[in-house]
Design a protein around this motif. Structure first.
Motif, PDB file in Angstrom:
ATOM      1  N   LEU A  22       0.835  -1.211   0.000  1.00  0.00           N
ATOM      2  CA  LEU A  22       0.000   0.000   0.000  1.00  0.00           C
ATOM      3  C   LEU A  22       0.868   1.260   0.000  1.00  0.00           C
ATOM      4  CD1 LEU A  22      -2.632  -1.101   2.693  1.00  0.00           C
ATOM      5  CD2 LEU A  22      -3.059  -0.833   0.244  1.00  0.00           C
ATOM      6  N   GLY A  23       2.175   1.058  -0.080  1.00  0.00           N
ATOM      7  CA  GLY A  23       3.079   2.212  -0.067  1.00  0.00           C
ATOM      8  C   GLY A  23       3.253   2.796   1.322  1.00  0.00           C
ATOM      9  N   VAL A  24       2.955   1.999   2.332  1.00  0.00           N
ATOM     10  CA  VAL A  24       3.076   2.462   3.723  1.00  0.00           C
ATOM     11  C   VAL A  24       4.325   1.820   4.319  1.00  0.00           C
ATOM     12  CG1 VAL A  24       1.990   2.444   6.019  1.00  0.00           C
ATOM     13  CG2 VAL A  24       0.565   2.699   3.959  1.00  0.00           C
ATOM     14  N   ARG A  25       5.215   2.643   4.860  1.00  0.00           N
ATOM     15  CA  ARG A  25       6.439   2.136   5.482  1.00  0.00           C
ATOM     16  C   ARG A  25       6.230   2.054   6.985  1.00  0.00           C
ATOM     17  NH1 ARG A  25      10.482   1.754   1.528  1.00  0.00           N
ATOM     18  NH2 ARG A  25      11.416   0.587   3.241  1.00  0.00           N
ATOM     19  N   THR A  26       6.813   1.016   7.580  1.00  0.00           N
ATOM     20  CA  THR A  26       6.549   0.764   8.999  1.00  0.00           C
ATOM     21  C   THR A  26       7.810   0.914   9.843  1.00  0.00           C
ATOM     22  OG1 THR A  26       4.826  -0.795   8.354  1.00  0.00           O
ATOM     23  CG2 THR A  26       5.620  -0.951  10.619  1.00  0.00           C
ATOM     24  N   THR A  27       7.647   1.533  10.995  1.00  0.00           N
ATOM     25  CA  THR A  27       8.696   1.555  12.017  1.00  0.00           C
ATOM     26  C   THR A  27       8.117   0.955  13.283  1.00  0.00           C
ATOM     27  OG1 THR A  27       9.590   3.603  11.096  1.00  0.00           O
ATOM     28  CG2 THR A  27      10.303   3.017  13.321  1.00  0.00           C
ATOM     29  N   ALA A  28       8.815  -0.019  13.857  1.00  0.00           N
ATOM     30  CA  ALA A  28       8.337  -0.655  15.089  1.00  0.00           C
ATOM     31  C   ALA A  28       9.263  -0.283  16.240  1.00  0.00           C
ATOM     32  CB  ALA A  28       8.302  -2.169  14.910  1.00  0.00           C
ATOM     33  N   LEU A  29       8.675  -0.115  17.416  1.00  0.00           N
ATOM     34  CA  LEU A  29       9.473   0.126  18.621  1.00  0.00           C
ATOM     35  C   LEU A  29       9.390  -1.110  19.500  1.00  0.00           C
ATOM     36  CD1 LEU A  29       9.660   3.271  20.833  1.00  0.00           C
ATOM     37  CD2 LEU A  29       9.162   1.075  21.900  1.00  0.00           C
ATOM     38  N   ASP A  30      10.545  -1.635  19.875  1.00  0.00           N
ATOM     39  CA  ASP A  30      10.562  -2.847  20.701  1.00  0.00           C
ATOM     40  C   ASP A  30      11.821  -2.817  21.565  1.00  0.00           C
ATOM     41  OD1 ASP A  30       9.076  -5.836  20.405  1.00  0.00           O
ATOM     42  OD2 ASP A  30      11.091  -5.888  21.294  1.00  0.00           O
ATOM     43  N   PRO A  31      11.733  -3.324  22.801  1.00  0.00           N
ATOM     44  CA  PRO A  31      12.924  -3.321  23.663  1.00  0.00           C
ATOM     45  C   PRO A  31      14.017  -4.271  23.178  1.00  0.00           C
ATOM     46  CG  PRO A  31      10.919  -3.822  24.924  1.00  0.00           C
ATOM     47  CD  PRO A  31      10.544  -3.817  23.485  1.00  0.00           C
ATOM     48  N   SER A  32      13.661  -5.252  22.340  1.00  0.00           N
ATOM     49  CA  SER A  32      14.650  -6.248  21.938  1.00  0.00           C
ATOM     50  C   SER A  32      15.236  -5.952  20.559  1.00  0.00           C
ATOM     51  CB  SER A  32      14.009  -7.642  21.911  1.00  0.00           C
ATOM     52  OG  SER A  32      14.857  -8.532  21.219  1.00  0.00           O
ATOM     53  N   PRO A  33      16.569  -5.953  20.437  1.00  0.00           N
ATOM     54  CA  PRO A  33      17.171  -5.741  19.116  1.00  0.00           C
ATOM     55  C   PRO A  33      16.877  -6.896  18.158  1.00  0.00           C
ATOM     56  CG  PRO A  33      18.854  -6.270  20.763  1.00  0.00           C
ATOM     57  CD  PRO A  33      17.570  -6.126  21.503  1.00  0.00           C
ATOM     58  N   ASP A  34      16.427  -8.051  18.705  1.00  0.00           N
ATOM     59  CA  ASP A  34      16.113  -9.209  17.859  1.00  0.00           C
ATOM     60  C   ASP A  34      14.638  -9.273  17.467  1.00  0.00           C
ATOM     61  OD1 ASP A  34      18.738 -10.087  18.226  1.00  0.00           O
ATOM     62  OD2 ASP A  34      18.198 -11.092  20.104  1.00  0.00           O
ATOM     63  N   ASP A  50      10.080   4.474  27.303  1.00  0.00           N
ATOM     64  CA  ASP A  50      11.232   5.356  27.132  1.00  0.00           C
ATOM     65  C   ASP A  50      10.815   6.615  26.360  1.00  0.00           C
ATOM     66  OD1 ASP A  50      14.008   6.154  26.984  1.00  0.00           O
ATOM     67  OD2 ASP A  50      13.933   5.538  24.883  1.00  0.00           O
ATOM     68  N   PRO A  51      10.837   7.789  27.022  1.00  0.00           N
ATOM     69  CA  PRO A  51      10.347   9.009  26.369  1.00  0.00           C
ATOM     70  C   PRO A  51      11.063   9.298  25.050  1.00  0.00           C
ATOM     71  CG  PRO A  51      10.804   9.410  28.689  1.00  0.00           C
ATOM     72  CD  PRO A  51      11.312   8.039  28.384  1.00  0.00           C
ATOM     73  N   GLU A  52      12.372   9.074  25.035  1.00  0.00           N
ATOM     74  CA  GLU A  52      13.139   9.371  23.817  1.00  0.00           C
ATOM     75  C   GLU A  52      12.721   8.466  22.653  1.00  0.00           C
ATOM     76  OE1 GLU A  52      17.747   9.412  23.357  1.00  0.00           O
ATOM     77  OE2 GLU A  52      17.181  10.395  25.254  1.00  0.00           O
ATOM     78  N   GLY A  53      12.584   7.173  22.962  1.00  0.00           N
ATOM     79  CA  GLY A  53      12.167   6.199  21.937  1.00  0.00           C
ATOM     80  C   GLY A  53      10.775   6.520  21.425  1.00  0.00           C
ATOM     81  N   LEU A  54       9.871   6.840  22.345  1.00  0.00           N
ATOM     82  CA  LEU A  54       8.493   7.157  21.952  1.00  0.00           C
ATOM     83  C   LEU A  54       8.460   8.410  21.083  1.00  0.00           C
ATOM     84  CD1 LEU A  54       6.799   6.461  25.404  1.00  0.00           C
ATOM     85  CD2 LEU A  54       6.440   5.136  23.304  1.00  0.00           C
ATOM     86  N   ASP A  55       9.245   9.409  21.467  1.00  0.00           N
ATOM     87  CA  ASP A  55       9.267  10.647  20.680  1.00  0.00           C
ATOM     88  C   ASP A  55       9.817  10.378  19.284  1.00  0.00           C
ATOM     89  OD1 ASP A  55       8.196  11.918  22.818  1.00  0.00           O
ATOM     90  OD2 ASP A  55      10.032  12.951  23.450  1.00  0.00           O
ATOM     91  N   ARG A  56      10.822   9.514  19.214  1.00  0.00           N
ATOM     92  CA  ARG A  56      11.389   9.176  17.896  1.00  0.00           C
ATOM     93  C   ARG A  56      10.350   8.486  17.025  1.00  0.00           C
ATOM     94  NH1 ARG A  56      16.392   5.464  17.849  1.00  0.00           N
ATOM     95  NH2 ARG A  56      16.097   5.162  15.614  1.00  0.00           N
ATOM     96  N   LEU A  57       9.634   7.536  17.654  1.00  0.00           N
ATOM     97  CA  LEU A  57       8.593   6.819  16.905  1.00  0.00           C
ATOM     98  C   LEU A  57       7.534   7.810  16.407  1.00  0.00           C
ATOM     99  CD1 LEU A  57       7.538   3.954  16.063  1.00  0.00           C
ATOM    100  CD2 LEU A  57       6.118   4.014  18.121  1.00  0.00           C
TER     101      LEU A  57
END
Ligand code: AMP
Length: 358
Positions: A22-34, A50-57
């Motif tokens: 659909l031309g939609v790119r996804t970014t996921a936030l997760d505590p695990s690098p795996d 994590d405020p910084e992570g949430l703000d980035r997302l």
């Protein structure tokens, strides 16, 4: 269009896979690098609070959604302050608390087991008949629960469940477990998939038959009516799953999940538009796709370990989905949707049983 997802597990992974065309790119936030969504989406590695992570997302996303209901309220609020969050924080909050959830069902005329709030052992001792004790918050896959059939099982039950707020439910003598998945768009349009029949093992979904065999049209209509009431009341945008017990002509609501749901994985092959695509469409403000079923399906979860992929692929009509997760006891590491009838799904089921905790 950029979609943000709280959580980077298999649900986020399948959302990202549905979003791509659909031309939609996804970014996921997760505590695990795996986190397994990392193979198909951008990954922000940070705790959920994590405020910084949430703000980035929030910065990289036009809209943020979630693959799980236990999003900390502060995280949902922080995201909502700067981004569009769908479904909204109220829907997440209601689904996080079994007491609020069951009160909402009752308010909306949705049949649900009789229930009481429990705050002490004395409260438990006052309850009559067989029942189920559940922690109000953070229970899933049958965890944080105690079935009370006889008096002795009440002793120390409050402590046993951690001394936290609980809910007591009557033990429902149901015939089978069903679920309905529905979706609501930004414009308020709704659609629902056929009711499915779910089978659990050790509290974890193992098999889904779609549609639920031998289902009367009135049951489908009733389930859809329940789902529509919830979607409208919560001003909901996205996919919502409602788990139900069937007892005769009654459909009794057990719980809702404000997200795509394991009992809807069959829709990838079995429906005109999968639950993942419809969730992406809904939260991105696109028109919903048809929820019409293409063929009868059975979905088999792969839990703890996976059979050899070649053995699965050799079964005609078996559609294999491996999530790229390391095998671990009780962990969902893949699923197979079988579109070619009972002998084939039984063969897949047999292979799945051969694994660690299949
Ligand atoms: P839950 O975590 O609420 O989905 O419950 C896990 C499982 O416990 C359900 O799938 C049912 O098999 C069973 N269960 C939960 N609540 C009840 C109830 N009130 N009566 C009978 N069985 C229940």
């Amino acid at each position: 269009m950029q979609l943000g997802v709280l959580g980077g597990g298999q649900l986020a992974r399948m959302l990202a896979m549905a979003a791509h065309p659909l031309g939609v790119r996804t970014t996921a936030l997760d505590p695990s690098p795996d986190a397994c969504a990392g193979a198909v989406a951008e990954l922000i590695v940070a705790p959920y609070d994590d405020p910084e992570g949430l703000d980035r997302l929030g910065r990289v996303s036009d809209v943020v959604t979630s693959e799980f209901e236990s999003v900390p309220a502060e995280s949902a609020d922080r995201l909502a302050a700067s981004s569009v969050v769908r479904p909204n924080a109220r829907a997440l909050a209601v689904a996080q608390d079994r007491l609020h959830e069951k009160r909402l069902f009752t308010e909306l005329g949705i049949d649900t087991p009789r229930f009481e709030a429990i705050g002490s052992q004395d409260d438990i001792d006052r309850m009559e008949g067989p029942g189920v004790l559940k922690t109000r918050r953070l229970g899933y896959d049958g965890k944080g629960q105690l079935v009370v059939r006889d008096e002795s099982q009440r002793d120390g039950a409050f402590e046993q469940l951690g001394g936290v707020p609980l809910i007591w439910e009557e033990l429902v003598p149901f015939e089978r477990e069903l679920s309905v998945i529905a979706v609501r768009g930004v414009d308020g349009s709704t659609a629902a998939y056929p009711l499915v029949e779910n089978h659990h093992r050790d509290g974890i979904l193992r098999l889904t038959h779609a549609p639920a065999p031998g289902l009367a049209a009135e049951m489908q209509a009733l389930a859809e009516a329940y789902a529509r009431r919830l979607l409208a009341e919560l001003d909901y945008v996205g996919v919502l799953a409602l788990e139900l017990f069937q007892a005769g002509n009654r459909l009794i609501a057990n719980e809702m999940a404000p997200r795509v749901h394991n009992s809807g994985h069959w829709t990838i092959e079995g429906s005109e538009t999968s639950q993942f695509e419809n969730h992406v469409r809904a939260v991105c403000g696109l028109p919903l796709g048809s929820t019409a079923q293409r063929m009868t399906c059975t979905m088999v979860n792969l839990i703890g370990g996976a059979p050899d992929v070649a053995d699965l692929a050799a079964i005609e009509g078996a559609h294999v989905h491996l999530y790229g997760k390391a095998p671990r006891r009780g962990r969902k590491i893949g699923h197979v949707t079988v579109t070619s009838g009972e002998p084939a799904w039984r063969a897949v089921d047999e292979l799945a049983r051969g694994t660690a905790d299949g």
